[in-house]
Design an enzyme around this catalytic site. Structure first.
Site, PDB file in Angstrom:
ATOM      1  CB  ALA A 152       3.579   9.712   0.102  1.00  0.00           C
ATOM      2  N   GLY A 154       1.612   6.386  -4.252  1.00  0.00           N
ATOM      3  CA  GLY A 154       1.824   4.959  -4.480  1.00  0.00           C
ATOM      4  C   GLY A 154       0.562   4.377  -5.077  1.00  0.00           C
ATOM      5  N   GLY A 165      -3.255   5.687  -4.323  1.00  0.00           N
ATOM      6  CA  GLY A 165      -3.184   7.041  -4.859  1.00  0.00           C
ATOM      7  C   GLY A 165      -2.181   7.928  -4.171  1.00  0.00           C
ATOM      8  CB  ALA A 167      -0.946  10.402   1.574  1.00  0.00           C
ATOM      9  CB  CYS A 183       8.988   7.225   0.517  1.00  0.00           C
ATOM     10  SG  CYS A 183       7.305   7.882   0.662  1.00  0.00           S
TER      11      CYS A 183
END
Length: 221
Positions: A152, A154, A165, A167, A183
């Protein structure tokens, strides 16, 4: 300016968020005032936690406050883009705090760079990953009914300085994703390197590979 890599290891989310914000604010201040600064790439893991981004919907969190306590998790509303995601032990979190203008990057190009670095790390383990149209992050079999997310992404950006950042699920307990719509997706799965390869993965090795790919991508700009 130089870019340094830092490893916070296992750290509570609230403490990491506070440290990130402090370094982010300091970099913005230094940039605006023509002072020297350091770009940072931070690695860490978190105890069980869910984070809901600015555009997130509360109904994508499927548990109430008391139920969260029973699974030993907490929920934070935070200032990154994106919806809800999970962080926990066995997941490699990376928070680059960078002056994008130094690298000639816009925000869209930066997110693409993060995705590409993770795709390359996955490939180094023999896992074929890629992108999903109209979605951020890194996916496996993204154009099929078996699409599943392995990473992910973001970020927050102000004055072309970044925080938050990515994951990457390495040895993550994927059961914790069953308590959310990851998400915001209700029809997509999640996976990890461990799940795909059928064995535990050395976290230090993944950190080294991801750090190398990120630095190489940034320095090539």
């Amino acid at each position: 300016m130089k870019t340094i890599t830092t490893d916070w290891e296992l750290i509570p989310y609230s403490e990491a968020w506070s440290r990130q914000t402090e370094w982010f604010d300091a970099l913005v201040h230094a940039k605006q005032n023509g002072e020297s600064y350091e770009n940072r790439i931070i690695f860490c893991e978190h105890p069980h936690v869910y984070t809901l981004g600015r555009s997130g919907k509360e109904n994508n969190m499927l548990l109430g406050e008391e139920q969260l306590k029973t699974i030993g998790a907490t929920l934070y509303h935070i200032d990154r883009g994106g919806d809800i995601t999970y962080h926990g032990p066995g997941q490699l979190v990376c928070y680059p705090i960078l002056n994008l203008e130094e690298f000639g990057l816009g925000l869209k190009e930066y997110v693409h760079l993060l995705e590409e670095a993770v795709i390359r790390v996955c490939a180094s383990y023999g896992v074929v990953a890629g992108r999903l149209e109209k979605a951020t992050g890194v996916w496996l079999e993204g154009d099929t009914s078996r699409a599943r997310k392995i990473c992910a992404i973001g970020v927050r950006s102000s004055h072309y300085v970044t925080m938050h950042g990515l994951a990457l699920n390495v040895n993550t307990d994927l059961r914790y994703f069953s308590y959310i719509h990851p998400c915001g997706f209700i029809d997509k799965g999640v996976t990890s390197l461990q799940q795909e390869l059928g064995r535990s993965i050395d976290m230090a090795e993944v950190k080294e590979r991801l750090g190398r790919e990120l630095l190489a991508a940034l320095l090539s700009k």
